[in-house]
Motif scaffolding. Structure first.
Motif, PDB file in Angstrom:
ATOM      1  N   ARG A  16       1.098  -0.637   0.186  1.00 59.07           N
ATOM      2  CA  ARG A  16      -0.217   0.334   0.030  1.00 59.07           C
ATOM      3  C   ARG A  16       0.847   1.103   0.223  1.00 59.07           C
ATOM      4  O   ARG A  16       2.162   1.067   0.579  1.00 59.07           O
ATOM      5  N   ASN A 218      -8.143  10.958  -6.956  1.00 58.93           N
ATOM      6  CA  ASN A 218      -8.034  10.500  -8.496  1.00 58.93           C
ATOM      7  C   ASN A 218      -6.206  10.827  -8.507  1.00 58.93           C
ATOM      8  O   ASN A 218      -5.469  10.001  -9.156  1.00 58.93           O
ATOM      9  N   GLN A 221      -4.368   8.940  -6.231  1.00 63.91           N
ATOM     10  CA  GLN A 221      -4.294   7.477  -7.003  1.00 63.91           C
ATOM     11  C   GLN A 221      -3.568   7.481  -8.050  1.00 63.91           C
ATOM     12  O   GLN A 221      -2.228   7.041  -8.561  1.00 63.91           O
ATOM     13  N   ARG A 265     -11.405  10.556   3.905  1.00 63.86           N
ATOM     14  CA  ARG A 265     -11.334   8.967   3.940  1.00 63.86           C
ATOM     15  C   ARG A 265     -11.481   8.459   2.203  1.00 63.86           C
ATOM     16  O   ARG A 265     -11.640   6.854   1.646  1.00 63.86           O
ATOM     17  N   SER A 268      -8.157   8.191   0.978  1.00 63.03           N
ATOM     18  CA  SER A 268      -7.727   7.009   1.212  1.00 63.03           C
ATOM     19  C   SER A 268      -7.615   6.209   0.648  1.00 63.03           C
ATOM     20  O   SER A 268      -6.888   5.200   0.748  1.00 63.03           O
ATOM     21  N   GLY A 269      -9.397   5.761   0.075  1.00 62.12           N
ATOM     22  CA  GLY A 269      -9.996   5.093  -0.008  1.00 62.12           C
ATOM     23  C   GLY A 269      -9.693   4.278  -2.088  1.00 62.12           C
ATOM     24  O   GLY A 269      -9.011   3.333  -2.246  1.00 62.12           O
ATOM     25  N   ALA A 270      -9.272   5.502  -2.306  1.00 64.46           N
ATOM     26  CA  ALA A 270      -7.839   6.013  -3.146  1.00 64.46           C
ATOM     27  C   ALA A 270      -7.188   4.729  -3.970  1.00 64.46           C
ATOM     28  O   ALA A 270      -6.514   4.349  -4.536  1.00 64.46           O
ATOM     29  N   LYS A 272      -5.927   2.799  -1.169  1.00 67.05           N
ATOM     30  CA  LYS A 272      -6.538   1.461  -0.857  1.00 67.05           C
ATOM     31  C   LYS A 272      -6.890   0.188  -1.851  1.00 67.05           C
ATOM     32  O   LYS A 272      -6.282  -0.775  -2.453  1.00 67.05           O
ATOM     33  N   ALA A 273      -7.604   1.133  -3.133  1.00 62.83           N
ATOM     34  CA  ALA A 273      -8.271   0.569  -4.197  1.00 62.83           C
ATOM     35  C   ALA A 273      -7.377  -0.031  -5.006  1.00 62.83           C
ATOM     36  O   ALA A 273      -7.552  -0.415  -5.908  1.00 62.83           O
ATOM     37  N   SER A 274      -6.239   1.394  -5.443  1.00 63.57           N
ATOM     38  CA  SER A 274      -5.315   0.670  -5.912  1.00 63.57           C
ATOM     39  C   SER A 274      -3.767  -0.352  -5.770  1.00 63.57           C
ATOM     40  O   SER A 274      -3.042  -0.386  -5.782  1.00 63.57           O
TER      41      SER A 274
END
Lengths: 275, 407
Positions: A16, A218, A221, A265, A268-270, A272-274
Motif C-alpha cells: 500500500r 484521482n 491514485q 476517507r 485514502s480509499g483511492a 487502497k483501491a489501487s
C-alpha cells in the motif's frame, strides 16, 4: 524501530501507499485543529504533517497562506503545536507526525529545545522548507541527536549532482516536490514525475513521498504510482477553511466536520483501491 | 545577540564561499530555487572576472545613468550647522532619480548573460520598480513588478511610471500589502517560473549571491567618492553617512572604505515614531537576528519568530529586515548604526530644500537629519560625506499630506 520506518515497512508489506495529510496547526483554532488531528488516522491518514504557521510563507500558495494567517490570528505557536501533539499521542502512539514550517520560528524557539521537544512529545520528522542542504546542518544535527528525522526536499530543478548532496544527509523519507511552484498549484506533468522518481529510486532506498498539486482522490491514485506516499495539503486545508464560517472549537463528531473527514476517507480509499 | 566577534583582517573580503558574512547571509530558500541561485552565482562570478562585462557596465553607467555623480560641497549647510564640512554625493542626479539604477544595469546585464527572457522585481516606494522597468524597456525584456496593495495606493505616480515604461504592476494583497509581502510574492513567482525568469532584487538582501552582487554594483558610489575627494581635497573624508532600508546605497558608499579605520561610517535607520514606540523600521537598533527572504540577518519580529510590519514615513525604508553584510558590520561595530524619526526626517527634508535648493527623497532626508545632529559639534576640518541617494519629487505628496497642505 522509529515510527516512520515502521509505518513505511508495514505499508510496503501490504503493498500500500501512504497517505500523508497536511493540516495547518491551529487552523482555524487550536481546539478544532486538535479534533481534526485526532480524527485523521481513523479516516485513513497514514502519516500526519502539521504545518507550523509563519507570517511569511514564501513557498505556499494562497490556501495555505490563509490557513497560516487564521492559525496565527488564533494565537497558535510552536509551543501550542507541541501541546496538540501531546494530546494526540495520549490516544495514538503509532501514527507518525511530521512538523513542517519555516526556519525563523524554529530558530526563535531555540533549535536544541525544538529538537528535544520533538523527541519528548512524539514528533517523528521535521521539514523546514527554507533550509536547503547548504543551510540545514544546525537543525539536522540537533534533530539527529534526538533521533528525529530531518526530511529533505527534492525539486524538479534538482539535478543529479545536487540529488547526491541531498541524499547524503537524508533520513526518514524524501519529499519530492512534484512541481516547480508553490503549494496548491496545478498538478504536475506525470511523465516528468515518473522520470524524476525513477532517478531518485535508482539512488536510494529511502521511502519517497510525492507532494504539491495533489488534490483529488484521482490525483492521489495517479501520483502514488511513483513513490511510497502522496502528500495532500491544500485541498484538505480548503475544506477546513470552510469550518471557520460556522463555529469555533468543533469536536470531531460535529456534523460540519464531515466534509473534511469525508475528503480524507475518499483520498485514502483511492489509495487502497489501487493497492 | 552574540558576544563580540573577532576582528577580521579585512572587512572587505566577505562573503565566504557559501555566501555567509559570519553568521549572516547564506541561502535560505526552498530546494526548487537552489539550483537557480547557484546558477545566478556562477553567472555573476564569471561576469565579475570578465573585463568586457565591466566595459559594458561602465558604458551604461557613464552615458545612460550619468555617472560619475558629482561630489558637492554643501557650503550653506556647512555654514548653517557651523561645524564640519558637509558634502553630498549626488546620486539623486542619476537617471530615474536614485541610486537603484546602478544595480539594475548590473543585474540586467547578468540576466542577459544567463539568457533569461523575463524579469521580476519587488518594490516598496516604487523607485526600484521604476529603475527595473527602465532597464527592461532599454533591454527589451518583459517585466513584472510586485508591489504591495498599500504601496500601490500611496505611490500612484510611480505605478503610472512603471506602466509607461511597459511593466506589468501586480498588486500584492497578502499580508499587510507592503514591501515584505511584495518580496514574498516575487519569490513565489520566481519559484513558479524558474526556467525563464530572473529576479532582480532591489537591495543588498535576499539569498547569496544577491547581497554581494548588488553591493558590488553599488560600490561605484564609494569608489567615486574616494577618487573625487582625494582629487579635490586630498586624503580621505572623516565621516560617511547614509540612510538604510535594505542597505544598498549605504553599503555602496561604505564598502570601499571599510578597511580605512580612520573613516567613520554611520548608517541611519528609519526610526518611524521612535524605536521605543515599536513602530519603526530599524532592524538593527530595534530588531533581532532571524531568517527571512533567503538570508540570515536582523529582523523586526515577535517572540515567536513571526515577522512584524515595519513603519516609516519613507516607503523605501519600510522594510523589517536589513542586508546581511550590515548585520555583520553591526556586530563588529565597524559601522555605527543610529536611527532618525519620521518627524526629524520631515524637518531635514524641508531644511535641505531651503538651504541647498535640493529636494531630497525622504530616505536621504534621514541621513541629512543625522548630519544635522552631528555636524555642529565637529571641527571645521572634519569632512562629512553624505549619500544623497534619491531625489524627493516622488515624496512631495506624502510630505504635503504630513504638513497639512492639499495639492
Amino acid at each position: 524501530m522509529k515510527r516512520l520506518a515502521k509505518t513505511f515497512e508495514s505499508l510496503r508489506s501490504q503493498k500500500r501507499k501512504a497517505l500523508i495529510t497536511f493540516v495547518m496547526g491551529g487552523d482555524p483554532d487550536v481546539g478544532t485543529s486538535l479534533s481534526i488531528l485526532k480524527a485523521l488516522p481513523s479516516c485513513g491518514a497514514d502519516i500526519i504533517e502539521i504545518g507550523m504557521p509563519f507570517s511569511d510563507p514564501m513557498a505556499d500558495g494562497p490556501v495555505i497562506q490563509l490557513a497560516g494567517e487564521r492559525a496565527l490570528a488564533g494565537g497558535c505557536t510552536i509551543a501550542k503545536i507541541f501541546d496538540m501533539v501531546v494530546a494526540f499521542r495520549k490516544e495514538n502512539s503509532s501514527t507518525p507526525i511530521v512538523l513542517m514550517g519555516y526556519a525563523n520560528p524554529v530558530y526563535r524557539y531555540g533549535v536544541d529545545k525544538f529538537a528535544h521537544d520533538c523527541a519528548d512529545f512524539g514528533v517523528d520528522g521535521v521539514i523546514v522548507v527554507d533550509l536547503p542542504p547548504e543551510e540545514d546542518q544546525i537543525v539536522r544535527e540537533a534533530l539527529g541527536n534526538q533521533f528525529v528525522d530531518m526530511i529533505r526536499l527534492i525539486a524538479p530543478t534538482t539535478d543529479e549532482a545536487r540529488l547526491q548532496t541531498i541524499l547524503d544527509g537524508a533520513s526518514g523519507f524524501l519529499y519530492y516536490v512534484s512541481i516547480a511552484g508553490i503549494t496548491g498549484a496545478a498538478k504536475a506533468n506525470l511523465d516528468s514525475v515518473r522520470a524524476h522518481a525513477a532517478l531518485i529510486r535508482e539512488k536510494t532506498d529511502l521511502p519517497l513521498a510525492v507532494g504539491f498539486g495533489i488534490k483529488t482522490p484521482n490525483d492521489a491514485q495517479e501520483m502514488s504510482a511513483f513513490g511510497d506516499a502522496v502528500v495532500v495539503g491544500s485541498s484538505i486545508v480548503e475544506k477546513i477553511a470552510q469550518l471557520r464560517e460556522k463555529s469555533d472549537r468543533l469536536g470531531q463528531d460535529a456534523p460540519e466536520m464531515a466534509a473534511v473527514l469525508d475528503h480524507i476517507r475518499a483520498l485514502s480509499g483511492a489509495l487502497k483501491a489501487s493497492a | 545577540m552574540q558576544s563580540e566577534p573577532k576582528r577580521p583582517n579585512s572587512y572587505r573580503k566577505g562573503p565566504d564561499e557559501s555566501g555567509h558574512f559570519g553568521p549572516y547571509g547564506g541561502r535560505f530558500v526552498a530546494e526548487t530555487l537552489m539550483p537557480l541561485i547557484l546558477e545566478v552565482e556562477k553567472a555573476y562570478l564569471e561576469a565579475r572576472d570578465d573585463i568586457k562585462f565591466w566595459v559594458e557596465f561602465d558604458k551604461y553607467a557613464k552615458h545612460y545613468i550619468g555617472r560619475p555623480s558629482p561630489l558637492y560641497h554643501a557650503e550653506k549647510a556647512t555654514q548653517h550647522f557651523g561645524g564640519a564640512q558637509i558634502y553630498f554625493k549626488r546620486d539623486e542626479l542619476n537617471h530615474t532619480g536614485a541610486h537603484k539604477i546602478n544595480h539594475c544595469i548590473g543585474q540586467i546585464l547578468v540576466a542577459k548573460r544567463m539568457g533569461k527572457t523575463r524579469i521580476i522585481a519587488e518594490t516598496g516606494a516604487g523607485q526600484h520598480g521604476v529603475a527595473t522597468a527602465t532597464v527592461c524597456a532599454l533591454f527589451d525584456l518583459p517585466c513584472t513588478i510586485f508591489m504591495g496593495e498599500t504601496d500601490v495606493q500611496r505611490q500612484a505616480p510611480n505605478v503610472f511610471r512603471m506602466k509607461l515604461l511597459g511593466a506589468e504592476v501586480r498588486s500584492v494583497t497578502s499580508g499587510a500589502g507592503t514591501l515584505k509581502d511584495a518580496m514574498n510574492e516575487a519569490m513565489r513567482d520566481w519559484v513558479s517560473n524558474v526556467h525563464d525568469t530572473y529576479y532582480l532584487i532591489g537591495t543588498v538582501a535576499g539569498p547569496h549571491p544577491f547581497p554581494m552582487m548588488v553591493r558590488d554594483f553599488q560600490s561605484v558610489i564609494g569608489k567615486e567618492v574616494r577618487e573625487q575627494f582625494a582629487d579635490r581635497y586630498g586624503g580621505l573624508p572623516d565621516t560617511l553617512v547614509a540612510c538604510i532600508g535594505g542597505g544598498s546605497n549605504a553599503l555602496g558608499l561604505f564598502h570601499p572604505f571599510l578597511d580605512d579605520p580612520d573613516v567613520k561610517l554611520i548608517g541611519v535607520e528609519a526610526g518611524g515614531h521612535g524605536v521605543a514606540s515599536g513602530e519603526h523600521a530599524a532592524s538593527l537598533t530595534g530588531g533581532t537576528p532571524g531568517i527571512l527572504h533567503g538570508m540570515s540577518s536582523y529582523f523586526l519580529q515577535d517572540e515567536h519568530g513571526q515577522i512584524k510590519d515595519a513603519h516609516s514615513i519613507s516607503a523605501g525604508l519600510d522594510y523589517p529586515g536589513i542586508g546581511p553584510e550590515h548585520a555583520w558590520l553591526f556586530d563588529h561595530k565597524r559601522v555605527e548604526y543610529v536611527s532618525v524619526t519620521d518627524e526629524e526626517a520631515l524637518d531635514a527634508f524641508q531644511l535641505c530644500a531651503k538651504l541647498e535648493g535640493i529636494i531630497p527623497a525622504l530616505e536621504p532626508a534621514h541621513a541629512f537629519a543625522h548630519v544635522a545632529k552631528i555636524a555642529g559639534s565637529l571641527p571645521s576640518d572634519h569632512h562629512i560625506v553624505m549619500n544623497l541617494c534619491g531625489r524627493g519629487d516622488k515624496d512631495i505628496f506624502t510630505v504635503a499630506d504630513k504638513l497639512g497642505v492639499k495639492l
